[in-house]
Every structure is written in structure tokens, then in C-alpha cells.
Design a protein around this motif. Structure first.
Motif, short mmCIF file in Angstrom:
data_model
loop_
_atom_site.label_atom_id
_atom_site.label_comp_id
_atom_site.label_asym_id
_atom_site.label_seq_id
_atom_site.Cartn_x
_atom_site.Cartn_y
_atom_site.Cartn_z
N LEU A 199 6.09 9.67 17.55
CA LEU A 199 5.99 8.52 16.67
C LEU A 199 5.66 9.01 15.26
O LEU A 199 4.63 9.64 15.04
CB LEU A 199 4.91 7.56 17.16
N TRP A 200 6.53 8.69 14.30
CA TRP A 200 6.33 9.10 12.91
C TRP A 200 5.63 7.98 12.14
O TRP A 200 6.07 6.83 12.16
CB TRP A 200 7.67 9.43 12.26
N SER A 201 4.55 8.33 11.48
CA SER A 201 3.78 7.36 10.67
C SER A 201 4.26 7.43 9.23
O SER A 201 4.22 8.49 8.61
CB SER A 201 2.28 7.69 10.74
N ILE A 202 4.71 6.31 8.70
CA ILE A 202 5.29 6.30 7.36
C ILE A 202 4.30 5.71 6.36
O ILE A 202 3.41 4.94 6.71
CB ILE A 202 6.62 5.53 7.32
N SER A 203 4.47 6.10 5.09
CA SER A 203 3.49 5.75 4.07
C SER A 203 3.67 4.35 3.51
O SER A 203 2.80 3.86 2.78
CB SER A 203 3.55 6.77 2.92
N ALA A 204 4.78 3.67 3.81
CA ALA A 204 5.04 2.34 3.26
C ALA A 204 4.52 1.25 4.19
O ALA A 204 4.60 1.38 5.41
CB ALA A 204 6.54 2.15 3.04
N PRO A 205 3.99 0.15 3.64
CA PRO A 205 3.64 -0.99 4.50
C PRO A 205 4.90 -1.66 5.04
O PRO A 205 5.90 -1.77 4.33
CB PRO A 205 2.87 -1.92 3.55
N ILE A 206 4.86 -2.08 6.28
CA ILE A 206 6.04 -2.68 6.92
C ILE A 206 5.78 -4.13 7.33
O ILE A 206 6.50 -5.04 6.95
CB ILE A 206 6.49 -1.86 8.14
N GLY A 207 4.76 -4.35 8.15
CA GLY A 207 4.47 -5.70 8.63
C GLY A 207 3.01 -6.05 8.47
O GLY A 207 2.18 -5.21 8.15
N ALA A 208 2.70 -7.33 8.70
CA ALA A 208 1.31 -7.80 8.61
C ALA A 208 1.00 -8.69 9.80
O ALA A 208 1.84 -9.51 10.22
CB ALA A 208 1.08 -8.56 7.30
N PHE A 209 -0.19 -8.54 10.34
CA PHE A 209 -0.65 -9.26 11.52
C PHE A 209 -1.56 -10.41 11.09
O PHE A 209 -2.50 -10.21 10.32
CB PHE A 209 -1.41 -8.30 12.42
N ARG A 210 -1.27 -11.61 11.59
CA ARG A 210 -2.08 -12.78 11.24
C ARG A 210 -3.22 -12.94 12.25
O ARG A 210 -3.00 -13.01 13.45
CB ARG A 210 -1.23 -14.05 11.25
N ARG A 211 -4.44 -12.99 11.73
CA ARG A 211 -5.59 -13.26 12.57
C ARG A 211 -5.83 -14.77 12.61
O ARG A 211 -5.94 -15.41 11.57
CB ARG A 211 -6.82 -12.56 12.01
N HIS A 212 -5.94 -15.30 13.83
CA HIS A 212 -6.30 -16.70 13.97
C HIS A 212 -7.02 -16.89 15.29
O HIS A 212 -6.99 -16.02 16.17
CB HIS A 212 -5.09 -17.62 13.84
N ALA A 213 -7.66 -18.02 15.44
CA ALA A 213 -8.61 -18.20 16.54
C ALA A 213 -7.97 -18.17 17.91
O ALA A 213 -8.61 -17.76 18.88
CB ALA A 213 -9.36 -19.52 16.34
N ASN A 214 -6.72 -18.61 18.05
CA ASN A 214 -6.14 -18.80 19.37
C ASN A 214 -5.20 -17.70 19.82
O ASN A 214 -4.51 -17.85 20.83
CB ASN A 214 -5.40 -20.15 19.41
N GLN A 215 -5.12 -16.58 19.08
CA GLN A 215 -4.17 -15.55 19.45
C GLN A 215 -4.56 -14.89 20.77
O GLN A 215 -5.74 -14.71 21.08
CB GLN A 215 -4.02 -14.51 18.35
N LEU A 216 -3.52 -14.51 21.53
CA LEU A 216 -3.74 -13.98 22.87
C LEU A 216 -4.59 -12.72 22.86
O LEU A 216 -5.44 -12.52 23.72
CB LEU A 216 -2.39 -13.69 23.54
#
Length: 289
Positions: A199-216
């Protein structure tokens, strides 16, 4: 390169539109975007219908959960590169262009994840970003990237919304998410991928994770941990003591780059692969440290 992105959804109307708009805005010119709705009753279909002319496909029918929906979407997809964005999470601007550039320039790379771990608040605002220190095959399969697997400190998990792979890797690893894992099928998929490629780790941001109360992942974390631990056990990993785990994690986090070759020779540290943007060459360069 054609990139397939799948968005599974079930009654997430309040988040779905922002997710879809972020993916469509990131279109690099050859986007294969499929939304798989599990038969929502909250008006999600209105958000999908409003963007239907820019989708490659849309499914709306009952399913057996998140990972079943994803398998349906990937079965319809046609892209050389694959990934998914859950309803609520987002892609960064230009992320698909970056992904296209990296996979095109480096055929030896089979899957990537971002070093930049990004988080949204419940309203969808980018509120936090962290940098991780790389993910080697050895460190992942030893459980260092699963908080709670061992008693010591841990490293960052693989951020799913920032992870993309070649279809050839997907096929080699079995061509589907394992539905026997109700919550941690993503983690089990990463463990399978590691059997075939780094797995190659890249220096650019790709996605964002939303934190909310009901997430699994928040409500059912203990169950997720149990399933992910089961996946590691399948591939031979066993929890380590607190001292051994903390020492290994500490090296990865804090050892200066100049000392890492010595640590590798002493077998204290396994190098992680990185793909970083070289501003002088204006190109993506590869390294291990």
C-alpha cells in the motif's frame, strides 16, 4: 484512466447530496459513478434523481447491508481504478486527477491511500487533518493499525474514503467484499490486498470522513474490532504485549528519516512505501522510509 466510484446509501438524505456533489465535482474526465440505494424511504431518491444524468448507474432495491450494496455497485462498474465513498463522506477537489496521475505514471503501484487523514463535522465542514507515518505490509498484518488489537499504542487505520486500487488487484484478491464480515469487511479487504501488493501512502489529501452520532463505526466499535481482529487472526497475526507494540509504534512515529536505514538493518523497522509530490520535478516520486 477510467475511475469507478461507488456510493452506497440507505436513508442518508441529509448527507447524500453533499457526497454526490463532491464526487461529481472531482470528475477528472472519465468518471464511472454509481449510487446504490437500499430502498430508502427518506427522500434520498430525490437527490439521486436530480443528478441522474451524470451517473453511470443507479440501483434502488433492498440489500443485505453496506457491503452487499458495494458488491452490487462494483459488479456494474467498468473503471480500471476503483474505490467507494459512503453517503456522508466526501472527495477532495482534484482528488481523482491526482489518483489518475499516480496510477498512470507508476504501473507498479496497485493501491494507494492518502497520508492526510481528513475529518468533517456533522455539518460537513472540514475541521481536522492529521498526517500518518506510512503503512507497511508488516505493520498492518501485525495489527499496529487496529486500535485495541494489542495492549500498546497503535498507528492510524487505513482511511477507506482515501483508498483506491486497480481492478487487477481487486480480481486477484477475489473480486468482492466478504459479506460474512458485517462491519469490518473493509478491513478484511485491506488484509487480502496486502497478500498481493504493498500500500503506497500519497502526500495529497483524497477523501474526508464525516463524524456523526449514529455512524456504525462509532455505535458498534467493539463489534468492528472483533471482526477486524478475526481477519488478522486469519492471516496469522497475534496480539503483542504493550511494551513491544508501543516500541514498534514509537519507532514509526518518531525515528528521524536519517536513522531509518539503520533501524531497518537491525530489523527494528519495516520500511513503508510513499508516493510524494516533487515540486522541483512537478511529478510524483516514490520512496521507502
Amino acid at each position: 484512466m477510467r475511475i469507478s466510484v461507488i456510493t452506497p446509501n440507505l436513508n442518508c438524505r441529509d448527507f447524500l447530496a453533499q457526497t454526490m456533489d463532491s464526487v461529481l465535482a472531482a470528475d477528472h474526465g472519465d468518471l464511472d459513478y454509481i449510487v446504490v440505494d437500499g430502498g430508502s424511504s427518506d427522500g434520498s431518491q430525490d437527490a439521486i434523481a436530480a443528478r441522474r444524468n451524470r451517473l453511470s448507474g443507479a440501483i434502488s432495491e433492498p440489500d443485505n447491508g453496506l457491503y452487499d450494496a458495494l458488491n452490487k455497485g462494483f459488479a456494474l462498474s467498468t473503471g480500471e481504478i476503483m474505490g467507494w465513498i459512503n453517503a456522508g463522506d466526501t472527495l477532495m477537489p482534484d482528488s481523482l486527477k491526482v489518483i489518475d496521475e499516480i496510477f498512470s505514471a507508476h504501473p507498479q503501484i496497485e493501491w494507494i491511500t492518502s497520508r492526510v487523514i481528513s475529518f468533517l463535522d456533522e455539518r460537513g465542514r472540514l475541521v481536522e487533518q492529521n498526517i500518518h507515518w506510512g503503512i507497511s505490509r508488516k505493520s498492518f498484518l501485525m495489527g499496529e493499525h487496529l486500535p485495541g488489537f494489542s495492549k500498546g499504542r497503535s498507528l492510524s487505520m487505513v482511511q477507506q474514503e482515501s483508498t483506491f486500487w486497480r481492478r487487477s488487484l481487486w480480481d486477484k484478491a477475489g473480486g468482492g467484499l466478504d459479506l460474512s464480515y458485517r462491519l469490518a469487511a473493509d478491513f478484511e479487504l485491506w488484509a487480502r490486498f496486502f497478500q498481493h501488493a504493498e500500500l503506497w501512502s500519497i502526500s495529497a489529501p483524497i477523501g474526508a470522513f464525516r463524524r456523526h452520532a449514529n455512524q456504525l463505526s462509532r455505535v458498534h466499535w467493539n463489534k468492528y474490532l472483533s471482526e477486524a481482529s478475526q481477519a488478522l487472526d486469519h492471516y496469522g497475526s497475534r496480539p503483542r504485549g504493550a511494551y513491544a507494540q508501543t516500541f514498534s509504534v514509537g519507532l514509526r512515529r518518531s525515528l528521524p528519516r536519517g536513522l531509518r536505514p539503520l533501524a531497518r538493518r537491525l530489523r527494528l523497522l519495516s520500511p513503508a512505501p510513499f508516493c510524494e509530490f516533487d515540486n522541483e520535478k512537478q511529478a510524483w516520486s516514490l520512496s521507502r522510509h
